[in-house]
Design a protein around this motif. Structure first.
Motif, PDB file in Angstrom:
ATOM      1  N   HIS A  31       0.822  -1.208   0.000  1.00  0.00           N
ATOM      2  CA  HIS A  31       0.000   0.000   0.000  1.00  0.00           C
ATOM      3  C   HIS A  31       0.856   1.257   0.000  1.00  0.00           C
ATOM      4  O   HIS A  31       0.486   2.277   0.568  1.00  0.00           O
ATOM      5  CB  HIS A  31      -0.904   0.011   1.239  1.00  0.00           C
ATOM      6  N   ALA A  32       2.017   1.205  -0.652  1.00  0.00           N
ATOM      7  CA  ALA A  32       2.963   2.309  -0.548  1.00  0.00           C
ATOM      8  C   ALA A  32       2.390   3.638  -1.021  1.00  0.00           C
ATOM      9  O   ALA A  32       2.766   4.683  -0.507  1.00  0.00           O
ATOM     10  CB  ALA A  32       4.231   1.976  -1.322  1.00  0.00           C
ATOM     11  N   ASP A  33       1.495   3.614  -1.978  1.00  0.00           N
ATOM     12  CA  ASP A  33       0.934   4.861  -2.497  1.00  0.00           C
ATOM     13  C   ASP A  33      -0.513   5.076  -2.065  1.00  0.00           C
ATOM     14  O   ASP A  33      -1.234   5.882  -2.663  1.00  0.00           O
ATOM     15  CB  ASP A  33       1.052   4.892  -4.018  1.00  0.00           C
ATOM     16  N   ASP A  34      -0.942   4.383  -1.037  1.00  0.00           N
ATOM     17  CA  ASP A  34      -2.274   4.562  -0.466  1.00  0.00           C
ATOM     18  C   ASP A  34      -2.233   5.777   0.460  1.00  0.00           C
ATOM     19  O   ASP A  34      -1.641   5.726   1.541  1.00  0.00           O
ATOM     20  CB  ASP A  34      -2.662   3.294   0.296  1.00  0.00           C
ATOM     21  N   GLN A  35      -2.863   6.874   0.048  1.00  0.00           N
ATOM     22  CA  GLN A  35      -2.760   8.121   0.797  1.00  0.00           C
ATOM     23  C   GLN A  35      -3.389   8.004   2.183  1.00  0.00           C
ATOM     24  O   GLN A  35      -2.893   8.601   3.148  1.00  0.00           O
ATOM     25  CB  GLN A  35      -3.397   9.257   0.006  1.00  0.00           C
ATOM     26  N   ALA A  36      -4.469   7.246   2.295  1.00  0.00           N
ATOM     27  CA  ALA A  36      -5.085   7.075   3.608  1.00  0.00           C
ATOM     28  C   ALA A  36      -4.149   6.328   4.544  1.00  0.00           C
ATOM     29  O   ALA A  36      -4.031   6.652   5.729  1.00  0.00           O
ATOM     30  CB  ALA A  36      -6.413   6.331   3.473  1.00  0.00           C
ATOM     31  N   ARG A  37      -3.487   5.323   4.012  1.00  0.00           N
ATOM     32  CA  ARG A  37      -2.519   4.555   4.811  1.00  0.00           C
ATOM     33  C   ARG A  37      -1.356   5.441   5.244  1.00  0.00           C
ATOM     34  O   ARG A  37      -0.916   5.410   6.399  1.00  0.00           O
ATOM     35  CB  ARG A  37      -2.014   3.383   3.968  1.00  0.00           C
ATOM     36  N   LEU A  38      -0.854   6.262   4.330  1.00  0.00           N
ATOM     37  CA  LEU A  38       0.247   7.155   4.668  1.00  0.00           C
ATOM     38  C   LEU A  38      -0.180   8.170   5.719  1.00  0.00           C
ATOM     39  O   LEU A  38       0.588   8.484   6.641  1.00  0.00           O
ATOM     40  CB  LEU A  38       0.733   7.874   3.413  1.00  0.00           C
ATOM     41  N   ALA A  39      -1.394   8.684   5.594  1.00  0.00           N
ATOM     42  CA  ALA A  39      -1.880   9.652   6.583  1.00  0.00           C
ATOM     43  C   ALA A  39      -2.003   9.009   7.960  1.00  0.00           C
ATOM     44  O   ALA A  39      -1.672   9.623   8.979  1.00  0.00           O
ATOM     45  CB  ALA A  39      -3.222  10.220   6.137  1.00  0.00           C
ATOM     46  N   GLU A  40      -2.478   7.755   8.000  1.00  0.00           N
ATOM     47  CA  GLU A  40      -2.597   7.036   9.268  1.00  0.00           C
ATOM     48  C   GLU A  40      -1.226   6.843   9.902  1.00  0.00           C
ATOM     49  O   GLU A  40      -1.042   7.044  11.118  1.00  0.00           O
ATOM     50  CB  GLU A  40      -3.264   5.683   9.025  1.00  0.00           C
ATOM     51  N   LEU A  41      -0.245   6.476   9.084  1.00  0.00           N
ATOM     52  CA  LEU A  41       1.088   6.250   9.612  1.00  0.00           C
ATOM     53  C   LEU A  41       1.750   7.557  10.027  1.00  0.00           C
ATOM     54  O   LEU A  41       2.491   7.600  11.017  1.00  0.00           O
ATOM     55  CB  LEU A  41       1.942   5.518   8.582  1.00  0.00           C
ATOM     56  N   ALA A  81      10.109   4.928  -1.007  1.00  0.00           N
ATOM     57  CA  ALA A  81      10.966   5.984  -1.531  1.00  0.00           C
ATOM     58  C   ALA A  81      10.789   7.242  -0.707  1.00  0.00           C
ATOM     59  O   ALA A  81       9.978   7.294   0.231  1.00  0.00           O
ATOM     60  CB  ALA A  81      10.625   6.243  -3.001  1.00  0.00           C
ATOM     61  N   ALA A  82      11.516   8.286  -1.075  1.00  0.00           N
ATOM     62  CA  ALA A  82      11.484   9.539  -0.326  1.00  0.00           C
ATOM     63  C   ALA A  82      10.076  10.110  -0.233  1.00  0.00           C
ATOM     64  O   ALA A  82       9.697  10.681   0.795  1.00  0.00           O
ATOM     65  CB  ALA A  82      12.421  10.551  -0.980  1.00  0.00           C
ATOM     66  N   ARG A  83       9.286   9.950  -1.270  1.00  0.00           N
ATOM     67  CA  ARG A  83       7.936  10.535  -1.232  1.00  0.00           C
ATOM     68  C   ARG A  83       7.059   9.886  -0.166  1.00  0.00           C
ATOM     69  O   ARG A  83       6.134  10.507   0.340  1.00  0.00           O
ATOM     70  CB  ARG A  83       7.270  10.423  -2.600  1.00  0.00           C
ATOM     71  N   HIS A  84       7.357   8.661   0.197  1.00  0.00           N
ATOM     72  CA  HIS A  84       6.581   7.996   1.244  1.00  0.00           C
ATOM     73  C   HIS A  84       7.022   8.473   2.635  1.00  0.00           C
ATOM     74  O   HIS A  84       6.235   8.432   3.575  1.00  0.00           O
ATOM     75  CB  HIS A  84       6.741   6.485   1.137  1.00  0.00           C
ATOM     76  N   ALA A  85       8.258   8.916   2.736  1.00  0.00           N
ATOM     77  CA  ALA A  85       8.754   9.437   4.011  1.00  0.00           C
ATOM     78  C   ALA A  85       8.245  10.844   4.284  1.00  0.00           C
ATOM     79  O   ALA A  85       8.106  11.241   5.452  1.00  0.00           O
ATOM     80  CB  ALA A  85      10.283   9.427   4.019  1.00  0.00           C
ATOM     81  N   ALA A  86       7.962  11.610   3.225  1.00  0.00           N
ATOM     82  CA  ALA A  86       7.634  13.029   3.393  1.00  0.00           C
ATOM     83  C   ALA A  86       6.467  13.286   4.345  1.00  0.00           C
ATOM     84  O   ALA A  86       6.569  14.158   5.222  1.00  0.00           O
ATOM     85  CB  ALA A  86       7.379  13.660   2.026  1.00  0.00           C
ATOM     86  N   PRO A  87       5.349  12.568   4.253  1.00  0.00           N
ATOM     87  CA  PRO A  87       4.241  12.849   5.174  1.00  0.00           C
ATOM     88  C   PRO A  87       4.599  12.598   6.638  1.00  0.00           C
ATOM     89  O   PRO A  87       4.116  13.304   7.533  1.00  0.00           O
ATOM     90  CB  PRO A  87       3.133  11.894   4.709  1.00  0.00           C
ATOM     91  N   LEU A  88       5.454  11.615   6.898  1.00  0.00           N
ATOM     92  CA  LEU A  88       5.881  11.328   8.266  1.00  0.00           C
ATOM     93  C   LEU A  88       6.786  12.430   8.792  1.00  0.00           C
ATOM     94  O   LEU A  88       6.691  12.824   9.956  1.00  0.00           O
ATOM     95  CB  LEU A  88       6.584   9.982   8.332  1.00  0.00           C
ATOM     96  N   LEU A  89       7.642  12.923   7.935  1.00  0.00           N
ATOM     97  CA  LEU A  89       8.521  14.018   8.327  1.00  0.00           C
ATOM     98  C   LEU A  89       7.722  15.287   8.603  1.00  0.00           C
ATOM     99  O   LEU A  89       8.017  16.030   9.541  1.00  0.00           O
ATOM    100  CB  LEU A  89       9.557  14.262   7.227  1.00  0.00           C
ATOM    101  N   GLU A  90       6.709  15.525   7.797  1.00  0.00           N
ATOM    102  CA  GLU A  90       5.881  16.717   7.993  1.00  0.00           C
ATOM    103  C   GLU A  90       5.087  16.651   9.292  1.00  0.00           C
ATOM    104  O   GLU A  90       4.792  17.683   9.900  1.00  0.00           O
ATOM    105  CB  GLU A  90       4.930  16.868   6.807  1.00  0.00           C
TER     106      GLU A  90
END
Length: 291
Positions: A23-33, A55-64
């Motif tokens: 689910h690397a590009d699942d935006q809801a999953r990324l937001a939850e994490l 990749a880096a784009r998956h790390a960005a929401p966590l960093l923010e």
């Protein structure tokens, strides 16, 4: 490298490894994490390592969503993302969150990458391309199992993030790396004291890795036998690559990796809820027992 000790100090002794794939590009999953990562930072974990070919784009929401947490890929497959793309993505994240993203790279597995050819040479060429694009060697780590890739981690990166390894492998890796490079093995944790139940939960996760020769060959190099790596894995193997038991037992198993030479241990909590569920309650329990 001048910033190696800085990276060790920043990520501390413990981090959390969590799977995003498939689910690397699942935006809801990324937001939850990302929301969970803010709590992980408060709990005292120094890093979150994103599993799957992230990749880096998956790390960005966590960093923010966090202020000091380090986020790394564990790992980004060199076959899935070309070096120029990786370098551009690294530069973007670095500009927004200086010093907080670590690019973890690996060669994945022949069964998972159609392009898989001469993996060591391909990894060297990838690092050459990153050098040419200006990605600092001290901001990347390698998923190294065997001696040659561990040496590459020492010479061309900030260190190694070995996956699915034992404390004995950690000791061997430290000897190859020397004192300065980062050694941050992943370790699976089952917060269950009953041996039969703990091993049953562990084997559900271990089974898929035992179909990948990179892992089984590494176990054989470490002295395990063919019997250990078949039938879901022997008790001996399960006990070597999972920390399970009561709180004291789990802590002792984690600390065994530090005693063997790990600077940081990336803890992957395994539950019977499956890999897609974020084990936030267990992350809290684990933080308490590590204090």
């Amino acid at each position: 490298m001048s910033t190696l000790n800085g990276l060790k100090d920043t990520i501390g002794r413990y981090g959390i490894w969590t799977s995003l794939a498939p689910h690397a590009d699942d935006q809801a999953r990324l937001a939850e994490l990302a929301e969970a990562s803010a709590e992980l930072e408060e709990l005292g974990y120094g890093a979150v390592w994103l599993g799957g070919s992230t990749a880096a784009r998956h790390a960005a929401p966590l960093l923010e969503a966090t202020g000091t947490l380090t986020v790394g890929t564990s790992i980004q497959s060199i076959w899935q993302y070309d070096a120029e793309e990786s370098a551009a993505a690294f530069a973007g994240v670095e500009a927004a969150h200086p010093g907080r993203f670590v690019l973890g790279l690996g060669v994945s597995h022949a069964k998972l990458a159609d392009q898989y050819r001469r993996p060591y040479s391909a990894l060297v060429a990838y690092l050459d391309a990153l050098d040419a694009a200006g990605v600092p060697a001290d901001r990347r780590v390698l998923a190294a199992l065997g001696p040659r890739t561990l040496e590459l981690s020492r010479d061309r990166a900030a260190g190694a993030v070995p996956y699915l390894v034992t404390a004995e492998h950690t000791a061997q890796a430290r000897e190859i790396l020397g004192d300065a490079p980062l050694l941050a093995p992943e370790l699976k944790v089952v917060l269950e004291a009953d041996p039969a139940r703990a091993r049953a939960i562990a084997r559900k996760t271990l089974a898929m890795y035992l179909a990948l020769p990179n892992y089984t060959n590494n176990f054989l190099r470490l002295g395990f036998t063919e019997d250990d790596v078949t039938g879901g894995g022997s008790d001996r193997l399960v006990d070597a690559v999972f920390a399970w038991g009561d709180e004291a037992g789990v802590r002792n198993r984690i600390e065994a990796f530090h005693r063997a030479g790990a600077d940081h241990v990336a803890l992957q909590v395994i539950t019977d809820a499956g890999r897609d569920a974020l084990p936030r309650q267990e992350w809290r329990r684990l933080a308490r027992l590590l204090k």
